[in-house]
Design an enzyme around this catalytic site. Structure first.
Site, PDB file in Angstrom:
ATOM      1  N   ARG A  75     -77.331  56.384  76.856  1.00 27.08           N
ATOM      2  CA  ARG A  75     -76.642  55.144  77.216  1.00 27.08           C
ATOM      3  C   ARG A  75     -75.213  55.322  76.695  1.00 27.08           C
ATOM      4  NH1 ARG A  75     -81.198  52.041  78.931  1.00 27.08           N
ATOM      5  NH2 ARG A  75     -83.027  52.599  77.710  1.00 27.08           N
ATOM      6  N   THR A 129     -86.747  54.636  87.110  1.00 27.93           N
ATOM      7  CA  THR A 129     -87.074  53.734  85.998  1.00 27.93           C
ATOM      8  C   THR A 129     -88.553  53.373  86.080  1.00 27.93           C
ATOM      9  OG1 THR A 129     -86.795  51.494  85.118  1.00 27.93           O
ATOM     10  CG2 THR A 129     -86.127  51.803  87.384  1.00 27.93           C
ATOM     11  N   ASP A 131     -89.796  50.699  85.274  1.00 32.02           N
ATOM     12  CA  ASP A 131     -89.954  49.245  85.436  1.00 32.02           C
ATOM     13  C   ASP A 131     -90.176  48.777  86.876  1.00 32.02           C
ATOM     14  OD1 ASP A 131     -89.652  48.797  82.736  1.00 32.02           O
ATOM     15  OD2 ASP A 131     -87.469  48.685  82.862  1.00 32.02           O
ATOM     16  N   ASP A 133     -88.101  47.648  88.886  1.00 32.49           N
ATOM     17  CA  ASP A 133     -87.422  46.354  89.068  1.00 32.49           C
ATOM     18  C   ASP A 133     -86.183  46.435  89.958  1.00 32.49           C
ATOM     19  OD1 ASP A 133     -86.009  47.878  87.294  1.00 32.49           O
ATOM     20  OD2 ASP A 133     -85.656  46.279  85.839  1.00 32.49           O
TER      21      ASP A 133
HETATM   22  P1  ATP Z   1     -83.562  51.384  82.469  1.00 32.59           P
HETATM   23  O1  ATP Z   1     -83.895  50.412  83.589  1.00 32.59           O
HETATM   24  O2  ATP Z   1     -84.619  52.423  82.357  1.00 32.59           O
HETATM   25  O3  ATP Z   1     -83.201  50.732  81.177  1.00 32.59           O
HETATM   26  P2  ATP Z   1     -80.791  51.593  83.197  1.00 32.59           P
HETATM   27  O4  ATP Z   1     -80.071  52.529  84.088  1.00 32.59           O
HETATM   28  O5  ATP Z   1     -80.860  50.155  83.652  1.00 32.59           O
HETATM   29  O6  ATP Z   1     -82.248  52.196  82.940  1.00 32.59           O
HETATM   30  P3  ATP Z   1     -78.903  50.872  81.100  1.00 32.59           P
HETATM   31  O7  ATP Z   1     -78.902  51.196  79.663  1.00 32.59           O
HETATM   32  O8  ATP Z   1     -78.869  49.450  81.522  1.00 32.59           O
HETATM   33  O9  ATP Z   1     -80.168  51.646  81.727  1.00 32.59           O
HETATM   34  O10 ATP Z   1     -77.636  51.596  81.775  1.00 32.59           O
HETATM   35  C1  ATP Z   1     -77.402  52.982  81.593  1.00 32.59           C
HETATM   36  C2  ATP Z   1     -75.925  53.232  81.437  1.00 32.59           C
HETATM   37  O11 ATP Z   1     -75.247  52.819  82.625  1.00 32.59           O
HETATM   38  C3  ATP Z   1     -75.257  52.448  80.316  1.00 32.59           C
HETATM   39  O12 ATP Z   1     -75.413  53.060  79.051  1.00 32.59           O
HETATM   40  C4  ATP Z   1     -73.803  52.475  80.756  1.00 32.59           C
HETATM   41  O13 ATP Z   1     -73.193  53.699  80.447  1.00 32.59           O
HETATM   42  C5  ATP Z   1     -73.935  52.367  82.284  1.00 32.59           C
HETATM   43  N1  ATP Z   1     -73.769  50.956  82.659  1.00 32.59           N
HETATM   44  C6  ATP Z   1     -74.696  49.969  82.610  1.00 32.59           C
HETATM   45  N2  ATP Z   1     -74.157  48.782  82.974  1.00 32.59           N
HETATM   46  C7  ATP Z   1     -72.838  49.028  83.223  1.00 32.59           C
HETATM   47  C8  ATP Z   1     -71.732  48.219  83.603  1.00 32.59           C
HETATM   48  N3  ATP Z   1     -71.858  46.900  83.804  1.00 32.59           N
HETATM   49  N4  ATP Z   1     -70.524  48.826  83.752  1.00 32.59           N
HETATM   50  C9  ATP Z   1     -70.398  50.150  83.573  1.00 32.59           C
HETATM   51  N5  ATP Z   1     -71.399  50.970  83.190  1.00 32.59           N
HETATM   52  C10 ATP Z   1     -72.600  50.422  83.021  1.00 32.59           C
END
Ligand code: ATP
Length: 326
Positions: A75, A129, A131, A133
């Protein structure tokens, strides 16, 4: 649009079983089409810190059956800033990468949308993912394996629950969504399923347990999604123990085992299909879309739509789960 010659691929956010199968499919499909592929390590963090290396076909040998991600994931708070994303783009230019495939959840795709708005580079997402979702796809990579992991664990818990007439509260992943809880709960024949999408006031749960568990059953399993509103598995189990002192109430939190393990055949096939489709999409001049699968067919879902629209639980399955647990 200039012809794409070099694709970058990364995994981001939470890891999910099947991400490796997706990396393999992207790499080999791209090589098949005469493109070069660069693996970006540790998601957006590695893009900002220039952890970028060329991938050959042999680098993705013997990974389809492995959980986790060979590219690592992370992240990145820096990628949430304009400066961080600019630095990432500088590194892509340095390696002459002219298109990106991002494998991750909704956060990762939100980052990809901003990145492709700010910089001139086509980005295609693959939903990775556990999830499930993400709007616009029936399944996300890792979901099927996670459910199978839960089912395997709960089957074992059911044996001990039944030997001791115990009532178990099993907490599964799902902070904002109850997809894992609902599907695994049905597969395990759970007595009740608590999900974040639905308020189940405590009296209702109590009544449910009175009619189902106390009267007729020798064991009870309640599947609790971690984002459920009554305070989580421990909180609810404590209340239930007070009201049902004759029963032995236990809690199991399955935690991170749900993320690991060898991906199911379903996840491997889905990841292979989506990975290949992501390269095809880039070659068809698509950008800012997520690859989805709906009714077994590949679809392209604009980032904006998948990020903003809400994917609801299957109401029919919810109803069925209640009827079948009487
Ligand atoms: P999971 O659903 O498994 O948690 P995810 O992709 O939703 O996976 P996040 O931690 O929400 O996981 O997002 C991963 C990375 O994407 C973040 O650490 C960040 O670098 C980038 N990211 C998330 N939201 C934003 C945003 N609003 N703007 C820019 N980058 C983002």
């Amino acid at each position: 649009m200039a012809k794409i010659k070099r694709i970058g691929v990364l995994t981001s956010g939470g890891d999910a079983p099947g991400m490796n199968a997706a990396i393999r499919a992207v790499t080999r499909m791209a090589i098949y089409h005469g493109l070069e592929v660069y693996g970006i390590r540790s998601g957006y963090h590695g893009m900002i810190n220039d952890q970028i290396k060329k991938l050959e076909s042999s680098h993705v040998s013997n990974i389809i059956q492995r959980g986790g991600t060979i590219l690592k994931t992370a992240r990145s708070a820096e990628f949430r800033t304009v400066e961080g994303r600019s630095q990432a783009f500088v590194n892509l230019q340095k390696h002459k990468i002219d298109a990106l495939v991002i494998i991750g959840g909704d956060g990762s795709l939100t980052g990809a949308r901003l990145f492709s708005d700010e910089h001139d580079i086509p980005c295609v997402g693959i939903p990775g993912t556990i999830d499930n979702d993400l709007f616009g796809t029936d399944y996300t990579i890792g979901y099927d394996t996670a459910i199978n992991t839960v089912v395997e664990a709960v089957d074992k818990i059911r044996d001990t629950a039944s030997a001791h007439n115990r009532l178990f509260f099993v907490e599964v992943m799902g902070r904002d969504a109850g997809f894992i809880a609902l599907r695994s709960g049905i597969a395990c024949g759970a007595e009740a399923i608590l999900v974040p999408e639905r308020d189940t006031p405590y009296p209702k749960l109590k009544k449910y347990l009175e009619t189902g568990f106390v009267n007729k059953k020798t064991s009870g399993i309640v599947i609790v999604a971690e984002g459920e509103h009554q305070g989580g598995a421990y909180e609810i189990a404590n209340k239930v123990q007070e009201d049902f002192s004759q029963y032995d109430v236990k809690v199991t939190v399955l935690g991170h085992i749900q993320r690991g393990g060898s991906p199911s055949a379903y996840d491997r096939v889905t990841a292979s299909h989506m990975g290949a489709a992501a390269v095809d999409a880039l070659l068809d001049d698509q950008k800012s879309v997520m690859i989805g699968i709906v009714n077994n067919k590949i679809v392209h879902v604009p980032f904006n739509k998948t990020i903003k629209a809400h994917k609801g639980l299957n109401e029919e399955l919810l109803k069925i789960s209640e009827i079948l647990s009487i």
